[in-house]
Design a protein around this motif. Structure first.
Motif, PDB file in Angstrom:
ATOM      1  N   GLY A  51      82.176  -2.232  -7.094  1.00 33.11           N
ATOM      2  CA  GLY A  51      80.870  -1.309  -6.690  1.00 33.11           C
ATOM      3  C   GLY A  51      80.513  -1.343  -5.594  1.00 33.11           C
ATOM      4  N   VAL A  52      80.550  -2.683  -5.015  1.00 31.90           N
ATOM      5  CA  VAL A  52      80.305  -2.985  -3.361  1.00 31.90           C
ATOM      6  C   VAL A  52      80.996  -2.154  -2.734  1.00 31.90           C
ATOM      7  CG1 VAL A  52      80.176  -4.609  -1.573  1.00 31.90           C
ATOM      8  CG2 VAL A  52      79.105  -5.323  -3.994  1.00 31.90           C
ATOM      9  N   ARG A  53      82.361  -2.388  -2.762  1.00 29.06           N
ATOM     10  CA  ARG A  53      83.304  -1.522  -2.130  1.00 29.06           C
ATOM     11  C   ARG A  53      83.391  -0.018  -2.024  1.00 29.06           C
ATOM     12  NH1 ARG A  53      87.264  -3.503   1.084  1.00 29.06           N
ATOM     13  NH2 ARG A  53      89.180  -2.198   1.581  1.00 29.06           N
ATOM     14  N   ALA A  54      83.175   0.376  -3.246  1.00 33.05           N
ATOM     15  CA  ALA A  54      83.120   1.975  -3.414  1.00 33.05           C
ATOM     16  C   ALA A  54      81.693   2.362  -2.747  1.00 33.05           C
ATOM     17  CB  ALA A  54      82.746   2.147  -4.880  1.00 33.05           C
ATOM     18  N   ALA A  55      80.684   1.910  -2.764  1.00 33.57           N
ATOM     19  CA  ALA A  55      79.478   2.229  -2.053  1.00 33.57           C
ATOM     20  C   ALA A  55      79.378   2.147  -0.529  1.00 33.57           C
ATOM     21  CB  ALA A  55      78.204   0.989  -2.518  1.00 33.57           C
ATOM     22  N   GLU A  56      80.272   1.055   0.055  1.00 34.54           N
ATOM     23  CA  GLU A  56      80.357   0.627   1.417  1.00 34.54           C
ATOM     24  C   GLU A  56      81.560   1.839   2.020  1.00 34.54           C
ATOM     25  OE1 GLU A  56      78.694  -3.492   2.177  1.00 34.54           O
ATOM     26  OE2 GLU A  56      80.822  -3.332   2.138  1.00 34.54           O
ATOM     27  N   ARG A  57      82.134   2.418   1.306  1.00 33.54           N
ATOM     28  CA  ARG A  57      83.309   3.763   1.535  1.00 33.54           C
ATOM     29  C   ARG A  57      82.477   4.999   1.054  1.00 33.54           C
ATOM     30  NH1 ARG A  57      88.246   1.387   2.312  1.00 33.54           N
ATOM     31  NH2 ARG A  57      89.311   3.506   1.888  1.00 33.54           N
ATOM     32  N   GLY A  58      81.245   4.901   1.026  1.00 36.06           N
ATOM     33  CA  GLY A  58      80.723   6.346   0.750  1.00 36.06           C
ATOM     34  C   GLY A  58      80.204   6.850  -0.654  1.00 36.06           C
ATOM     35  N   ARG A  59      80.417   6.125  -1.567  1.00 36.19           N
ATOM     36  CA  ARG A  59      80.202   6.598  -2.769  1.00 36.19           C
ATOM     37  C   ARG A  59      78.816   6.100  -3.144  1.00 36.19           C
ATOM     38  NH1 ARG A  59      84.705   8.061  -6.047  1.00 36.19           N
ATOM     39  NH2 ARG A  59      83.207   9.068  -6.972  1.00 36.19           N
ATOM     40  N   ARG A  60      78.379   6.891  -4.283  1.00 40.44           N
ATOM     41  CA  ARG A  60      76.961   6.561  -4.862  1.00 40.44           C
ATOM     42  C   ARG A  60      77.267   6.010  -6.136  1.00 40.44           C
ATOM     43  NH1 ARG A  60      71.587   7.500  -4.456  1.00 40.44           N
ATOM     44  NH2 ARG A  60      70.496   7.699  -6.745  1.00 40.44           N
ATOM     45  N   ALA A  61      77.392   4.531  -6.243  1.00 41.06           N
ATOM     46  CA  ALA A  61      77.760   3.831  -7.446  1.00 41.06           C
ATOM     47  C   ALA A  61      76.846   3.137  -8.102  1.00 41.06           C
ATOM     48  CB  ALA A  61      78.869   2.949  -6.932  1.00 41.06           C
ATOM     49  N   VAL A  62      77.084   2.981  -9.250  1.00 38.04           N
ATOM     50  CA  VAL A  62      76.343   2.113 -10.206  1.00 38.04           C
ATOM     51  C   VAL A  62      77.198   1.158 -10.984  1.00 38.04           C
ATOM     52  CG1 VAL A  62      75.949   3.731 -12.009  1.00 38.04           C
ATOM     53  CG2 VAL A  62      74.172   2.024 -11.982  1.00 38.04           C
ATOM     54  N   VAL A  63      76.826  -0.199 -11.285  1.00 38.45           N
ATOM     55  CA  VAL A  63      77.860  -0.817 -11.887  1.00 38.45           C
ATOM     56  C   VAL A  63      76.831  -1.380 -13.177  1.00 38.45           C
ATOM     57  CG1 VAL A  63      78.519  -3.322 -12.085  1.00 38.45           C
ATOM     58  CG2 VAL A  63      78.600  -1.983  -9.808  1.00 38.45           C
ATOM     59  N   LEU A  64      77.479  -1.139 -14.362  1.00 39.86           N
ATOM     60  CA  LEU A  64      77.040  -1.605 -15.601  1.00 39.86           C
ATOM     61  C   LEU A  64      77.668  -2.692 -16.197  1.00 39.86           C
ATOM     62  CD1 LEU A  64      75.179  -0.901 -18.442  1.00 39.86           C
ATOM     63  CD2 LEU A  64      76.893   0.763 -19.041  1.00 39.86           C
ATOM     64  N   THR A  65      76.809  -3.926 -16.305  1.00 43.13           N
ATOM     65  CA  THR A  65      77.490  -5.087 -16.771  1.00 43.13           C
ATOM     66  C   THR A  65      76.781  -5.535 -18.035  1.00 43.13           C
ATOM     67  OG1 THR A  65      77.994  -7.486 -16.012  1.00 43.13           O
ATOM     68  CG2 THR A  65      75.668  -6.554 -15.628  1.00 43.13           C
ATOM     69  N   ILE A  66      77.712  -6.037 -18.839  1.00 42.48           N
ATOM     70  CA  ILE A  66      77.246  -6.694 -20.165  1.00 42.48           C
ATOM     71  C   ILE A  66      77.588  -8.148 -20.247  1.00 42.48           C
ATOM     72  CG2 ILE A  66      77.421  -6.082 -22.770  1.00 42.48           C
ATOM     73  CD1 ILE A  66      78.799  -3.588 -20.493  1.00 42.48           C
ATOM     74  N   ASP A  67      77.167  -8.820 -19.049  1.00 39.02           N
ATOM     75  CA  ASP A  67      77.673 -10.341 -19.079  1.00 39.02           C
ATOM     76  C   ASP A  67      76.349 -11.069 -19.217  1.00 39.02           C
ATOM     77  OD1 ASP A  67      78.307 -12.827 -18.359  1.00 39.02           O
ATOM     78  OD2 ASP A  67      79.510 -12.379 -16.734  1.00 39.02           O
ATOM     79  N   PRO A  68      76.071 -11.859 -20.164  1.00 39.21           N
ATOM     80  CA  PRO A  68      74.958 -12.590 -20.474  1.00 39.21           C
ATOM     81  C   PRO A  68      74.670 -13.732 -19.361  1.00 39.21           C
ATOM     82  CG  PRO A  68      76.416 -13.126 -22.051  1.00 39.21           C
ATOM     83  CD  PRO A  68      77.143 -12.153 -21.417  1.00 39.21           C
ATOM     84  N   ALA A  69      75.843 -13.976 -18.660  1.00 35.65           N
ATOM     85  CA  ALA A  69      75.421 -15.064 -17.614  1.00 35.65           C
ATOM     86  C   ALA A  69      74.723 -14.741 -16.442  1.00 35.65           C
ATOM     87  CB  ALA A  69      77.002 -15.625 -17.190  1.00 35.65           C
ATOM     88  N   ARG A  70      74.631 -13.507 -16.104  1.00 37.73           N
ATOM     89  CA  ARG A  70      73.603 -12.745 -15.140  1.00 37.73           C
ATOM     90  C   ARG A  70      74.318 -13.129 -13.792  1.00 37.73           C
ATOM     91  NH1 ARG A  70      68.911 -10.753 -17.086  1.00 37.73           N
ATOM     92  NH2 ARG A  70      68.501 -11.233 -19.224  1.00 37.73           N
ATOM     93  N   ARG A  71      75.627 -13.572 -13.616  1.00 40.00           N
ATOM     94  CA  ARG A  71      76.179 -13.695 -12.333  1.00 40.00           C
ATOM     95  C   ARG A  71      75.988 -12.674 -11.372  1.00 40.00           C
ATOM     96  NH1 ARG A  71      80.165 -15.916 -15.653  1.00 40.00           N
ATOM     97  NH2 ARG A  71      81.256 -14.155 -15.021  1.00 40.00           N
ATOM     98  N   LEU A  72      76.143 -11.511 -12.070  1.00 41.87           N
ATOM     99  CA  LEU A  72      76.150 -10.259 -11.075  1.00 41.87           C
ATOM    100  C   LEU A  72      74.767 -10.260 -10.583  1.00 41.87           C
ATOM    101  CD1 LEU A  72      77.756  -7.645 -10.521  1.00 41.87           C
ATOM    102  CD2 LEU A  72      76.319  -6.462 -12.222  1.00 41.87           C
ATOM    103  N   ALA A  73      73.591 -10.401 -10.983  1.00 40.17           N
ATOM    104  CA  ALA A  73      72.373 -10.206 -10.318  1.00 40.17           C
ATOM    105  C   ALA A  73      72.263 -11.255  -9.242  1.00 40.17           C
ATOM    106  CB  ALA A  73      71.143 -10.598 -11.409  1.00 40.17           C
TER     107      ALA A  73
END
Length: 450
Positions: A51-73
């Protein structure tokens, strides 16, 4: 060791084409990327890095995570993620892209479905029903089904160029594909239809006839489920009557979306036997379901700065350094380092020459010998011994690392032999956990071999 290095050495990845994620991220036709695999292989980190790489290469991206550890946040600098996409700060948006992130709240997603497809009074009756509360909070397959629902919702809004999905941390990777159908079949199945039947039969005769059979069935079910639970289920079914057909319809629609050309699956695995076995099953299942597979991300691959030094040679060198036979050959000494013992001949001559009254002379000679031994003590020899021990330890550690590399290589070779058509990219193991955007950028660079 990178995939290119393995190919240069003629190892098992020769048959596997290289996967480059940048063309995949840059292609405007790619609208959904699904990161799937067994639990604990780094799917969440991979999805966030994409998601980070796509956004910084010009895409309007959204990441949907289903990880209860909340590491993504934590990695994205967001205090908390919820069921609503949140814009990620700190992204380089100079290329015109941006990044949003969200975490699936399966109960809230289920609640939204109820609220969207019923009137307010019926919605309240459903949301307050004890059976519904148990079903929406943790019924088998609910999380995977709601992940499909949320993906369908995001895609229908057409607000993002790219949706990156981090699949649920299931024990088996196949649960993501199987569970939605199982839950949809349950919600639209024969059991539910039987419980709905009294409300659908018209006329007193029909109800009288049906009630005889229903009373027998409900009596049996009451014994199995408990009377209160059965009443809760029947109340839930009566309230949900108008919604059941939609569950399977929406699940089927999202399933077709996953099969569409704009979707790409990335199977994520670690270079371990169980993880790659799950990856192989998933690859075969995707092929059977005609779902587009982009390739395999092999995560946390170990490497070495001295691959030319084999484990056997390192262990042999460590053993040589640790032997007691290493001696100090300086000044003609043939004894072990630090030895000050006199030769047998010298000791015998000394005892023969002693006579009565020579005890004082002998003591003086002993003191002089001790003094010479102290003068001959070489601190440098102790330092050399310490260096030798340290070097031997490092050689043993290197041997262990090379054994790990060999085991990982054998595991990769087995997967490649089974699926030589699957493109592979390797992500070298990092010394610590990824906890910020800089770490996610590093993972993105390694995914693209930069």
């Amino acid at each position: 060791m990178s995939a290119q290095e393995h190919r240069a050495r003629g190892t098992g990845l020769d048959a596997a084409p290289a996967l480059d994620v940048d063309p995949l991220l840059d292609d405007p036709a790619t609208r959904i990327i699904v990161c799937c695999g067994s639990g604990g292989v780094g799917k969440t980190t991979t999805a966030a890095a994409l998601g980070v790489r796509a956004a910084e290469r010009g895409r309007r991206a959204v990441v949907l995570t289903i990880d209860p550890a909340r590491r993504l946040a934590q990695s994205m600098g967001i205090d908390s993620l919820d069921n609503v996409p949140r814009r990620v700060k700190g992204i380089d948006e100079s290329a015109g892209g941006e990044l949003h992130a969200m975490m699936l709240d399966m109960k809230r997603t289920f609640d939204e479905i109820v609220e969207a497809h019923t009137d307010a009074d019926r919605a309240r009756a459903i949301l307050d029903n004890p059976f519904y509360q148990s079903l929406s909070a943790g019924f088998a397959g609910t999380q995977e089904y709601m992940a499909m629902e949320k993906l369908g919702q995001l895609r229908s809004r057409d607000e993002w160029d790219l949706i990156v999905v981090d699949t649920p941390p299931s024990r088996s990777a196949l649960d993501f594909l199987d569970a939605p159908k199982r839950l949809g079949s349950f919600l639209d199945g024969k059991f539910i239809r039987v419980l709905m039947a009294p409300a659908k039969v018209g006329g007193r005769a029909g109800m009288k006839f049906l009630n005889v059979g229903m009373s027998m069935m409900t009596g049996t079910l009451s014994k199995l489920m408990g009377g209160q639970l059965l009443r809760d289920v029947q109340t839930f079914v009566a309230a949900m009557d108008t919604m059941f057909g939609g569950f399977r319809t929406r699940a089927d629609a999202t399933y077709r979306l996953l099969q569409a050309p704009g979707t790409a699956f990335l199977v994520v695995a670690a270079p371990e036997r169980d993880a790659l076995r799950e990856a192989a099953y998933f690859v075969e299942r995707l092929a059977a379901e005609d779902m587009p597979l982009a390739g395999l991300v092999l995560n946390r691959v170990h490497g070495s700065g001295a691959p030319q030094l084999s484990a056997e040679r390192a262990l042999a060198a460590a053993e040589n350094l640790g032997r007691d036979g290493i001696v100090d050959q300086r000044d003609g000494n043939a004894g072990p380092r630090g030895s000050t013992a006199a030769s047998p001949e010298t000791s015998e001559t000394s005892r023969t020459a002693e006579g009565p009254g020579d005890e004082d002379a002998h003591a003086e000679d002993a003191r002089a010998q001790d003094s010479r031994a102290e003068d001959d003590h070489d601190p440098g020899a102790e330092v050399e011994d310490g260096v030798a021990q340290l070097t031997a330890g490092l050689l043993r550690l290197h041997a262990e690392r090379m054994q790990v590399l060999a085991r990982e290589q054998r595991t990769r070779d087995r997967f490649t032999a089974l699926h030589p058509e699957v493109a592979v990219t390797e992500v070298a193991a990092l010394p610590g956990d990824v906890h910020d955007l800089a770490g996610l950028r590093t993972i993105g660079e390694r995914l693209s071999h930069q």
